[in-house]
Design a protein around this motif. Sequence first.
Motif, PDB file in Angstrom:
ATOM      1  N   ARG A   1      64.204  16.407  42.517  1.00  0.00           N
ATOM      2  CA  ARG A   1      62.742  16.498  42.653  1.00  0.00           C
ATOM      3  C   ARG A   1      62.165  15.187  43.165  1.00  0.00           C
ATOM      4  N   SER A   2      62.615  14.090  42.634  1.00  0.00           N
ATOM      5  CA  SER A   2      62.118  12.784  43.053  1.00  0.00           C
ATOM      6  C   SER A   2      62.391  12.541  44.528  1.00  0.00           C
TER       7      SER A   2
ATOM      8  N   ASP B   1      60.285  15.087  46.711  1.00  0.00           N
ATOM      9  CA  ASP B   1      58.874  14.672  46.743  1.00  0.00           C
ATOM     10  C   ASP B   1      58.669  13.523  47.724  1.00  0.00           C
ATOM     11  N   ALA B   2      59.561  12.531  47.674  1.00  0.00           N
ATOM     12  CA  ALA B   2      59.431  11.358  48.543  1.00  0.00           C
ATOM     13  C   ALA B   2      59.768  11.695  49.997  1.00  0.00           C
TER      14      ALA B   2
ATOM     15  N   PRO C   1      56.745  14.461  52.125  1.00  0.00           N
ATOM     16  CA  PRO C   1      55.400  14.211  51.607  1.00  0.00           C
ATOM     17  C   PRO C   1      54.355  15.237  52.055  1.00  0.00           C
TER      18      PRO C   1
ATOM     19  N   GLU D   1      54.433  21.084  49.851  1.00  0.00           N
ATOM     20  CA  GLU D   1      53.933  21.324  48.498  1.00  0.00           C
ATOM     21  C   GLU D   1      55.056  21.867  47.630  1.00  0.00           C
ATOM     22  N   GLY D   2      55.341  21.184  46.529  1.00  0.00           N
ATOM     23  CA  GLY D   2      56.326  21.667  45.577  1.00  0.00           C
ATOM     24  C   GLY D   2      55.685  22.644  44.617  1.00  0.00           C
ATOM     25  N   ARG D   3      56.286  23.825  44.499  1.00  0.00           N
ATOM     26  CA  ARG D   3      55.771  24.826  43.563  1.00  0.00           C
ATOM     27  C   ARG D   3      56.889  25.801  43.214  1.00  0.00           C
TER      28      ARG D   3
ATOM     29  N   TRP E   1      59.847  23.450  47.949  1.00  0.00           N
ATOM     30  CA  TRP E   1      58.829  22.692  48.679  1.00  0.00           C
ATOM     31  C   TRP E   1      58.576  23.426  49.980  1.00  0.00           C
TER      32      TRP E   1
END
Length: 110
Positions: A22-23, A26-27, A30, A33-35, A43
Motif C-alpha cells: 500500500r505504501s 500510494d507513492a 499519486p 485513487e485507492g479504494r 488503485w
Amino acid sequence: MSIDEYVAALPADQAAVATALRSRIDAGLPDAEGRMWHGHPVWLRGDDPVAGFKAFPRWVTLLLWHGSEVTEATDALTASADGTRWSLKITAPDEVDESALDGWLTQLAR
C-alpha cells in the motif's frame, strides 16, 4: 469495508506485506485513487484499475492490470492468459522488492 479495515483483518505477516504494498502503490501512483473494488484494495484512474493486492490463505498477490506496459524485463511477474495483467505472489514481508515495485509503478504512472 475500507482498505484500512481490510489490512487490519489480515494475519500479521500478510498485514505487513499489504502495508508495504500500500505504501509503495500510494507513492508510485499519486494520481490513482485507492479504494475497495471487488472485495480487495485497488488503485484506479477513474474506472480503470492500475494496481492492487489481494490476500489469499498463504500469500498476498500484487496485481498490475497494465503489466504488459512494464518494459523492464523481470522474471518475478507472472502474466495472465491474455498477457496484459501481471501478478506476483508474496508470502513474507521481506519478499517485497521495493526497488523493483517502485520501477514498475513508475512505468505504470505514465
